[in-house]
Scaffold this motif. Structure first.
Motif, short mmCIF file in Angstrom:
data_model
loop_
_atom_site.label_atom_id
_atom_site.label_comp_id
_atom_site.label_asym_id
_atom_site.label_seq_id
_atom_site.Cartn_x
_atom_site.Cartn_y
_atom_site.Cartn_z
N GLN A 1 0.85 -1.18 0.00
CA GLN A 1 0.00 0.00 0.00
C GLN A 1 0.89 1.23 0.00
N GLN A 2 0.52 2.18 -0.78
CA GLN A 2 1.32 3.39 -0.79
C GLN A 2 0.75 4.42 0.18
N LEU A 3 0.20 3.89 1.24
CA LEU A 3 -0.35 4.78 2.24
C LEU A 3 0.61 4.87 3.41
N GLU A 4 1.18 6.02 3.57
CA GLU A 4 2.09 6.20 4.69
C GLU A 4 1.30 6.68 5.89
N LEU A 5 1.58 6.03 6.99
CA LEU A 5 0.86 6.39 8.20
C LEU A 5 1.52 7.57 8.88
N THR A 6 0.68 8.33 9.52
CA THR A 6 1.20 9.52 10.20
C THR A 6 1.75 9.16 11.57
N GLY A 7 1.37 7.98 12.04
CA GLY A 7 1.82 7.59 13.36
C GLY A 7 0.88 8.08 14.45
N ARG A 8 -0.15 8.75 14.02
CA ARG A 8 -1.15 9.23 14.97
C ARG A 8 -2.52 8.73 14.56
N PRO A 9 -3.33 8.49 15.54
CA PRO A 9 -4.68 8.02 15.23
C PRO A 9 -5.53 9.11 14.60
N CYS A 10 -6.41 8.67 13.78
CA CYS A 10 -7.34 9.61 13.16
C CYS A 10 -8.21 10.23 14.24
N PRO A 11 -8.32 11.54 14.26
CA PRO A 11 -9.11 12.21 15.28
C PRO A 11 -10.59 11.94 15.15
N ILE A 12 -10.98 11.40 14.03
CA ILE A 12 -12.39 11.14 13.82
C ILE A 12 -12.76 9.74 14.26
N CYS A 13 -12.04 8.76 13.74
CA CYS A 13 -12.44 7.38 13.99
C CYS A 13 -11.36 6.59 14.72
N ARG A 14 -10.25 7.25 15.03
CA ARG A 14 -9.19 6.61 15.83
C ARG A 14 -8.42 5.55 15.07
N LYS A 15 -8.63 5.47 13.81
CA LYS A 15 -7.81 4.54 13.04
C LYS A 15 -6.47 5.19 12.77
N PRO A 16 -5.51 4.39 12.39
CA PRO A 16 -4.20 4.96 12.07
C PRO A 16 -4.31 5.99 10.96
N GLY A 17 -3.78 7.17 11.22
CA GLY A 17 -3.87 8.23 10.24
C GLY A 17 -2.98 7.99 9.04
N VAL A 18 -3.45 8.42 7.90
CA VAL A 18 -2.68 8.28 6.67
C VAL A 18 -2.10 9.63 6.30
N LEU A 19 -0.85 9.59 5.92
CA LEU A 19 -0.14 10.83 5.65
C LEU A 19 -0.85 11.66 4.57
N HIS A 20 -1.38 10.98 3.61
CA HIS A 20 -2.02 11.68 2.50
C HIS A 20 -3.22 12.48 2.97
N TYR A 21 -3.87 11.96 4.00
CA TYR A 21 -5.07 12.63 4.50
C TYR A 21 -4.81 13.23 5.88
N LYS A 22 -3.56 13.40 6.16
CA LYS A 22 -3.14 13.87 7.46
C LYS A 22 -4.05 14.97 7.97
N PRO A 23 -4.44 14.89 9.22
CA PRO A 23 -4.11 13.82 10.15
C PRO A 23 -5.16 12.72 10.17
N PHE A 24 -5.94 12.65 9.14
CA PHE A 24 -7.02 11.68 9.13
C PHE A 24 -6.59 10.38 8.49
N CYS A 25 -7.49 9.43 8.49
CA CYS A 25 -7.15 8.13 7.95
C CYS A 25 -7.67 7.98 6.54
N SER A 26 -8.61 8.80 6.20
CA SER A 26 -9.18 8.68 4.88
C SER A 26 -9.85 9.99 4.50
N ARG A 27 -10.21 10.07 3.27
CA ARG A 27 -10.85 11.31 2.82
C ARG A 27 -12.20 11.48 3.50
N ARG A 28 -12.78 10.36 3.80
CA ARG A 28 -14.09 10.42 4.42
C ARG A 28 -14.02 11.17 5.75
N CYS A 29 -13.04 10.78 6.54
CA CYS A 29 -12.90 11.43 7.83
C CYS A 29 -12.51 12.89 7.65
N ALA A 30 -11.72 13.15 6.64
CA ALA A 30 -11.34 14.53 6.38
C ALA A 30 -12.57 15.35 6.04
#
Ligand SMILES: [Zn+2]
Length: 76
Positions: free
Chosen positions: A14-43
């Motif tokens: 996967q070319q998804l780099e994690l931010t190392g922090r949980p998504c503030p919305i759903c607490r999943k691992p955050g993805v760098l691309h959607y930093k600090p969220f895990c997905s566009r949905r949460c963004a």
């Protein structure tokens, strides 16, 4: 940073780099691309909250540099 073998070889799983922090919305691992969220949905969710807040809270001027009023009214 202590983590598993992530930058070793070309897994290309996967070319998804994690931010190392949980998504503030759903607490999943955050993805760098959607930093600090895990997905566009949460963004989008967060963006929605932002907009709602923007509408709810009136914009007030905070930075008032001209705070020194010596009784000399510039603008009446
Ligand atoms: Zn999320």
């Amino acid at each position: 940073m202590s983590s598993s073998a992530n930058d070793n070889g070309q897994d290309a799983q996967q070319q998804l780099e994690l931010t190392g922090r949980p998504c503030p919305i759903c607490r999943k691992p955050g993805v760098l691309h959607y930093k600090p969220f895990c997905s566009r949905r949460c963004a989008d969710v967060d963006l929605g909250r932002w907009l709602v807040g923007a509408y709810a809270v009136p914009v007030a001027p905070e930075e008032t540099d001209d705070d020194e009023v010596d009784g000399d009214s510039r603008e009446s």
